[in-house]
Design an enzyme around this catalytic site. Structure first.
Site, short mmCIF file in Angstrom:
data_model
loop_
_atom_site.label_atom_id
_atom_site.label_comp_id
_atom_site.label_asym_id
_atom_site.label_seq_id
_atom_site.Cartn_x
_atom_site.Cartn_y
_atom_site.Cartn_z
N ASN A 1 3.73 -6.28 -10.24
CA ASN A 1 4.31 -6.98 -11.39
C ASN A 1 3.24 -7.81 -12.08
OD1 ASN A 1 6.65 -6.35 -9.64
ND2 ASN A 1 7.74 -7.44 -11.26
N THR B 1 5.56 -1.65 -6.58
CA THR B 1 5.03 -1.85 -7.93
C THR B 1 4.29 -3.18 -7.99
OG1 THR B 1 7.02 -2.98 -8.75
CG2 THR B 1 6.92 -0.58 -9.04
N GLU C 1 5.84 -3.71 -14.86
CA GLU C 1 5.40 -3.40 -13.49
C GLU C 1 4.83 -2.00 -13.44
OE1 GLU C 1 8.63 -3.31 -10.67
OE2 GLU C 1 10.08 -3.11 -12.27
N1 RBF Z 1 14.85 0.00 -13.18
C1 RBF Z 1 16.01 0.29 -13.80
O1 RBF Z 1 16.97 -0.45 -13.66
N2 RBF Z 1 16.15 1.39 -14.59
C2 RBF Z 1 15.14 2.27 -14.76
O2 RBF Z 1 15.31 3.25 -15.50
C3 RBF Z 1 13.91 2.03 -14.08
N3 RBF Z 1 12.88 2.90 -14.19
C4 RBF Z 1 11.73 2.65 -13.50
C5 RBF Z 1 10.70 3.58 -13.55
C6 RBF Z 1 9.54 3.36 -12.86
C7 RBF Z 1 8.44 4.39 -12.92
C8 RBF Z 1 9.37 2.19 -12.09
C9 RBF Z 1 8.10 1.96 -11.33
C10 RBF Z 1 10.40 1.28 -12.03
C11 RBF Z 1 11.59 1.49 -12.71
N4 RBF Z 1 12.63 0.59 -12.66
C12 RBF Z 1 13.80 0.86 -13.29
C13 RBF Z 1 12.42 -0.73 -12.05
C14 RBF Z 1 12.92 -0.89 -10.67
O3 RBF Z 1 14.22 -1.40 -10.77
C15 RBF Z 1 11.98 -1.89 -10.05
O4 RBF Z 1 10.77 -1.27 -9.74
C16 RBF Z 1 12.52 -2.54 -8.83
O5 RBF Z 1 13.63 -3.32 -9.18
C17 RBF Z 1 11.47 -3.47 -8.20
O6 RBF Z 1 11.10 -4.49 -9.05
#
Ligand code: RBF
Ligand code: MG
Length: 309
Positions: free
Chosen positions: A211, A209, A256
């Site tokens: 940021n 992702t 992100e």
């Molecule tokens: N992190 C969460 O803790 N809960 C989520 O529901 C969650 N949904 C995400 C959905 C998408 C489409 C993306 C790209 C990221 C999501 N993340 C979520 C963030 C994820 O924890 C994060 O991308 C990583 O920690 C890297 O920074």
């Protein structure tokens, strides 16, 4: 287009007659655009320069100490005004001294002497001068005295309510980005530089992702969104997470974006994110595997949404 913030420079560009509209224009929404088209149309007819007079910081911030997060940061606002056909933007520093001018002093000193306004159009609720005492009727009288004509533009209604920056801010903060689109005439956007995150996206989840470095800008309600990601005028499909990454126990809000079918390094580049539709709330998952499974589903949902957009 010329942008001027310095009074000396404004004097230097001389006394060409101006068609003027005045305001903050946060969002440059369809209500604002009614004013902008009017000023541009009249400018053409009267051979004047179509001009926006605006203030920075927002007068409310100076007077009350607070102002909500902005829909469009200055740079984006100026770009949008230029796209509408505005040729000169005068952005005056607003401070307590400025706020102390009476309505007539403001008109004489700034609109007449400094800007040589020959035509002024304002919104339905425009107030000016010390204690906001000046209204449209006063502006009209001052126009007769100082030699400019005036008009007032009605509010624009969508779904039974007036389009306003406050209404747009509320919808964005509720995550209702679909509803915002007709009010803005475009998707709600945020803009920022791609910075280094926690490196979990690429390394642990294998879902990289970008940021965004958040500037002082309105952020949609936390959650997962189908988005467009724009890099140097090129548009990609994406899925964004606005939130706190509770699965990893973060506590700082981040924005992100995972760009679909994309694997370039874009650190330090500027990214614009267009919010198309909210998919779900952010959740705390009990394992990284579960989070990953959900994100892969989000990606397919986003793809569907954007395909039909
Ligand atoms: N992190 C969460 O803790 N809960 C989520 O529901 C969650 N949904 C995400 C959905 C998408 C489409 C993306 C790209 C990221 C999501 N993340 C979520 C963030 C994820 O924890 C994060 O991308 C990583 O920690 C890297 O920074
Ligand atoms: Mg924005």
């Amino acid at each position: 287009m010329i942008i001027l913030g310095n009074i000396e420079l404004i004097k230097e560009i001389g006394l060409k007659g101006r068609a003027l509209t005045i305001g903050n224009f946060d969002g440059v929404h369809v209500g604002h655009r009614a004013l902008l088209s009017k000023v541009i149309e009249e400018a053409k007819q009267k051979h004047l320069t179509p001009t926006v007079l605006t203030f920075n910081p927002h007068p409310l911030k100076v007077l009350t100490g607070q102002y909500p997060p902005v829909i469009t940061p200055l740079k984006q606002k100026f770009e949008l005004l230029e796209q509408e056909g505005i040729e000169l933007i005068v952005c005056l520093a607003f401070d307590k001294q400025f706020a102390s001018y009476t309505a007539e002093e403001f008109v004489k000193k700034y609109l007449v002497d400094l800007l040589n306004a020959k035509y002024i159009v304002v919104g339905y609720d425009y107030r000016f001068g010390k204690d906001r005492k000046g209204d449209f009727n006063l502006l009209k009288k001052l126009g007769e005295k100082y030699g400019f004509s005036v008009s007032q533009v009605d509010p624009v209604y969508i779904d039974g309510d007036v389009v306003s920056s406050t209404r747009i801010r509320n919808l964005v903060q509720q995550g209702k980005v679909r509803k915002v689109r007709p009010l803005l005439g475009r998707y709600y956007q945020v803009f920022g530089e791609v910075i280094h995150g926690h490196k979990r996206g690429g390394e642990i989840l294998n879902i990289p992702t970008a940021n965004l470095e958040l500037i002082d800008e309105l952020v949609p309600k936390p959650g997962v969104y189908a988005v467009y990601a724009e890099l140097d005028n090129e548009r990609f499909l994406g899925v964004a997470n606005v939130g706190y990454n509770p699965t990893f126990g973060n506590n700082k809000l981040s924005v992100e974006v995972h760009i679909l079918d994309f694997n370039k390094n874009i650190y330090q580049r500027d990214l614009r994110v267009h919010f198309v539709e909210r998919i779900r709330d952010e959740k705390k998952f009990s394992s990284i595997e579960e989070l990953k499974k959900q994100i892969l589903k989000d990606i397919e949902i986003a793809r569907e949404i954007l395909k039909n957009d």
